[in-house]
Design a protein around this motif. Structure first.
Motif, mmCIF file in Angstrom:
data_model
loop_
_atom_site.group_PDB
_atom_site.id
_atom_site.type_symbol
_atom_site.label_atom_id
_atom_site.label_comp_id
_atom_site.label_asym_id
_atom_site.label_seq_id
_atom_site.Cartn_x
_atom_site.Cartn_y
_atom_site.Cartn_z
ATOM 1 N N GLN B 183 0.663 -1.293 -0.052
ATOM 2 C CA GLN B 183 0.008 0.075 0.061
ATOM 3 C C GLN B 183 0.884 1.166 -0.079
ATOM 4 O O GLN B 183 0.472 1.883 -0.657
ATOM 5 C CB GLN B 183 -0.828 -0.110 1.205
ATOM 6 N N SER B 184 1.973 1.312 0.772
ATOM 7 C CA SER B 184 2.811 2.435 0.788
ATOM 8 C C SER B 184 3.427 2.730 -0.455
ATOM 9 O O SER B 184 3.529 3.764 -0.882
ATOM 10 C CB SER B 184 3.840 2.240 1.796
ATOM 11 N N GLY B 187 1.104 4.050 -2.879
ATOM 12 C CA GLY B 187 0.885 5.174 -2.818
ATOM 13 C C GLY B 187 2.161 6.394 -3.263
ATOM 14 O O GLY B 187 1.905 7.381 -3.497
ATOM 15 N N PHE B 188 3.192 5.613 -3.487
ATOM 16 C CA PHE B 188 4.179 6.489 -4.065
ATOM 17 C C PHE B 188 4.159 6.707 -5.444
ATOM 18 O O PHE B 188 4.650 7.406 -6.346
ATOM 19 C CB PHE B 188 5.494 5.877 -3.660
ATOM 20 N N THR B 220 -8.772 2.564 0.377
ATOM 21 C CA THR B 220 -8.302 3.717 1.099
ATOM 22 C C THR B 220 -6.994 4.214 0.573
ATOM 23 O O THR B 220 -5.926 3.441 0.602
ATOM 24 C CB THR B 220 -8.089 3.403 2.633
ATOM 25 N N PRO B 221 -6.661 5.318 0.152
ATOM 26 C CA PRO B 221 -5.521 5.856 -0.321
ATOM 27 C C PRO B 221 -4.327 5.786 0.867
ATOM 28 O O PRO B 221 -4.561 6.164 2.093
ATOM 29 C CB PRO B 221 -5.820 7.426 -0.498
ATOM 30 N N SER B 222 -3.346 5.536 0.639
ATOM 31 C CA SER B 222 -2.286 5.243 1.505
ATOM 32 C C SER B 222 -1.365 6.354 1.482
ATOM 33 O O SER B 222 -1.188 6.984 0.573
ATOM 34 C CB SER B 222 -1.460 3.927 1.588
ATOM 35 N N THR B 223 -0.477 6.708 2.857
ATOM 36 C CA THR B 223 0.780 7.633 2.625
ATOM 37 C C THR B 223 1.521 6.969 1.709
ATOM 38 O O THR B 223 1.720 5.699 1.730
ATOM 39 C CB THR B 223 1.128 7.808 4.218
ATOM 40 N N GLY B 224 2.316 7.912 1.313
ATOM 41 C CA GLY B 224 3.602 7.484 0.508
ATOM 42 C C GLY B 224 4.632 6.974 1.019
ATOM 43 O O GLY B 224 4.816 6.765 2.256
ATOM 44 N N TRP B 225 5.674 6.465 0.276
ATOM 45 C CA TRP B 225 6.956 5.797 0.493
ATOM 46 C C TRP B 225 7.956 6.543 0.335
ATOM 47 O O TRP B 225 8.085 7.402 -0.638
ATOM 48 C CB TRP B 225 6.988 4.492 -0.401
ATOM 49 N N GLN B 226 8.866 6.499 1.504
ATOM 50 C CA GLN B 226 10.068 7.388 1.177
ATOM 51 C C GLN B 226 11.171 6.252 0.478
ATOM 52 O O GLN B 226 11.458 5.247 1.301
ATOM 53 C CB GLN B 226 10.452 7.759 2.503
#
Lengths: 234, 404
Positions: B183-184, B187-188, B220-226
């Protein structure tokens, strides 16, 4: 009808080959004792040369079949490939075996690893053996057919190389007795007749062999389709 | 809409003689998670392997990032960007350590990576220095899944990740970690194609595909990935991997070195080597061990047959790991030994010829082996029947060298 023609060709070819064997050993004139180390062994020539001729035809069929499968995915091409490999193996083994017997008597050694003609023809025969055994070791499929037809295509490079080998690098194996271009090595009438009978007989025999082999491969393909259909495949 | 990361366009794929995919089309856009589901044998793995360029196409083509990577006419190009791949088999060899394998995967994507936190999230930190063959089935699967995720984890632009049954053998904690990572990363902007029967993984899908129809589902949209790691250029990764495989199993010595020693022993068994007159037989005796070493082939080719490691590497690019130079080294050492036994001195010309014979023969045998790797049972094919092709060149070299 087609089935009968394959069997008839095999039968006629076999009779012709046996007749060549008899005439070659019993009727054909002897060669000069000055020209050969072992004149009696020279009679193997009446089997050796026609078998090599038939092997080249079979390798041509193998190449054609490989070409048809690889570029057109033709089921007929695959049947030709299989039949060419089997016939090439049979005739190649006869050629190599008879050549070794003759070489042992004439040169004192059955094989010479530095002679290009012997090596390239031996490799062609091994390629045919590889294709026959390899096909039996793998499940039938696109990858199998693609891989083996690629070997069939590349392997055919050896055919012209084998043909010209004695003209360019004659080490042990003599040059051509027919079609040498300069008239050297021509045969007497009786010798040429026996050789011609041998060439025709071997050609008829491998034609029957190829037809029979194609029929068997066709039946195998039909059986596989029926099995696949029973399994519920598309 | 952004350009698709992956396009499978009108492909027909056969397996055996049966058609598995017919006129199949699929597009994966940035941020999408396409989950392939359906009955066994419906073609989920075939889609993954088609996208990874592992299967020949009868019709159609596959694009990565808008560039053609495989076409039905036989063209097969390197993908423009590295992509993540986890096959149904783990694609790793048993003698490799977890750390080496995952570091190498990151290097293939042009990055250096700290593995500690990553391994910790899958409960594998204490296994970092272990060889794959010492791990349980589930642990090895976790490593294979991580290897599939790392190209996306280190990438700074969206890449493709293909996962075939990633959940198989994973415990609940690992599946939870996997879901979180997918998911992360999505998200990116990374894209995923996942073949699975697992209902938990189906929940993270943006699209469910039953190989007939693609259905969108709310997610559900996920927070991005670093992105992890630091960018680093790595050259000769495949050759270094090949040498590491060979070293870690001692297979270079076990296969090639022993073949050379056995041939040397056989030659010595025939008589006193110092009594041989200078000429063809003496030169042949000296150069035979190097030739035997080369005929045993590249040890890496055999090692890569484990767990479909060869396919995993083939998907990553046109070249696979190889132990280039090993043939020359073993040829040199075996010729040194035979020189000292047969002529009592190290002849530099013979040493050079010995190492050349070892390397060139090994390369030729490798080519023969590689040409049959696509077969269903490559180990069952009689490729060694074609080895005599190397005898004529060897005999001609020996004949030439004996006249020097």
């Amino acid at each position: 009808m087609a089935a009968r023609s394959a069997e008839a060709l095999l039968g006629f070819g076999f009779i012709g080959i046996m007749a060549t064997l008899y005439l070659g050993f019993q009727w054909a004139p002897s060669v000069s004792i000055d020209a050969f180390e072992s004149p009696a062994a020279q009679r193997i020539f009446y089997w050796h040369v026609p078998a090599a001729w038939a092997a080249f035809i079979a390798f041509g069929v193998l190449f054609l079949g490989s070409l048809m499968w690889f570029f057109k995915r033709s089921p007929l091409g695959w049947r030709l490939h299989v039949a060419g490999a089997e016939a090439g193996l049979a005739c190649g083994l006869i050629t190599v075996w008879s050549g070794c017997v003759w070489g042992a008597a004439e040169w004192g050694t059955p094989w010479d690893w530095t002679d290009v003609r012997l090596n390239t023809f031996g490799l062609l025969t091994l390629l045919a053996l590889f294709l026959v055994l390899g096909r039996q070791s793998q499940p039938d499929g696109i990858e199998t057919r693609d891989t083996f037809s690629t070997f069939g295509l590349y392997g055919f490079v050896l055919v012209p190389l084998t043909y010209i080998a004695t003209r360019i690098w004659e080490i042990r194996h003599p040059g051509p007795v027919i079609g040498s271009g300069d008239g050297s090595g021509s045969l007497s009438g009786d010798m040429a007749m026996v050789l011609l009978l041998g060439a025709i007989s071997f050609t008829v025999f491998i034609s029957g062999h190829i037809l029979m082999s194609m029929r068997i491969t066709g039946l195998e393909q039909r059986l596989e389709q029926v099995q696949h259909h029973i399994d519920g495949g598309k | 809409m952004a350009e698709p990361l992956l396009e499978i366009e009108g492909v027909e794929v056969r397996r055996g003689m049966g058609t598995v995919l017919s006129d199949f089309t699929l597009a994966l856009h940035p941020g999408e998670i396409i989950v392939l589901h359906g009955l066994n044998g419906s073609g989920k793995s075939t889609v993954i392997e088609t996208a990874a360029r592992l299967l020949p196409l009868e019709r159609g083509h596959v694009n990565h990032h808008g560039s053609l990577t495989i076409h039905a006419d036989g063209r097969r190009m390197n993908p423009p960007h590295p992509f993540g791949l986890t096959l149904q088999s783990n694609g790793m060899i048993g003698s490799e350590t977890v750390e080496h394998h995952l570091t190498m995967v990151a290097q293939l994507s042009g990055a250096n990576i700290d593995l500690n936190s990553l391994l910790e999230s899958y409960g594998l930190q204490h296994r970092m220095s272990d060889r794959m063959c010492h791990l349980s089935g589930g642990q090895a699967r976790k490593v294979a899944v991580l290897a599939g995720l790392i190209p996306a984890m280190v990438a700074t632009t969206p890449v493709i990740t293909l996962l075939d049954e990633p959940d198989s053998g994973l415990d609940e904690t690992a599946i939870k970690a996997l879901k979180g990572h997918i998911q992360s990363l999505a998200g990116f902007g990374h894209g995923f194609v996942i073949a699975t029967h697992n209902s938990e993984l189906m929940q993270v899908a943006t699209h469910l595909h039953d190989l007939k129809q693609k259905n969108t589902q709310k997610n559900t949209p996920s927070t991005g990935w670093q992105p992890l790691g630091t960018k680093a250029e790595h050259s000769f990764t495949r050759t270094r991997a090949g040498h590491r495989y060979s070293r870690s199993t001692r297979s270079g010595f076990a296969r090639n070195g022993l073949a050379a020693l056995l041939v040397l022993g056989c030659v010595l068994a025939l008589g006193d080597p110092l009594q041989l007159p200078k000429g063809l037989w003496l030169t042949g005796g000296i150069l035979a061990p190097a030739f035997a070493a080369g005929l045993s082939g590249d040890p890496t080719t055999h090692l890569l047959r484990e767990n479909r490691a060869y396919d995993w590497w083939r998907a990553q690019g046109q070249t696979t790991p190889s132990a280039i130079g090993l043939g020359a080294l073993i040829g040199l050492v075996s010729t040194m030994v035979s020189c000292s036994i047969f002529i009592g001195t190290l002849d530099p010309v013979l040493l050079f010829i010995g190492s050349f014979i070892g390397e060139s023969t090994m390369l030729g045998v490798r080519m023969l082996h590689t040409s049959t790797q696509r077969l269903a049972r490559p180990q069952a094919v009689f490729i060694r029947l074609l080895m005599p092709v190397f005898i004529l060149p060897w005999a001609l070299i020996v004949s030439w060298a004996s006249g020097l």
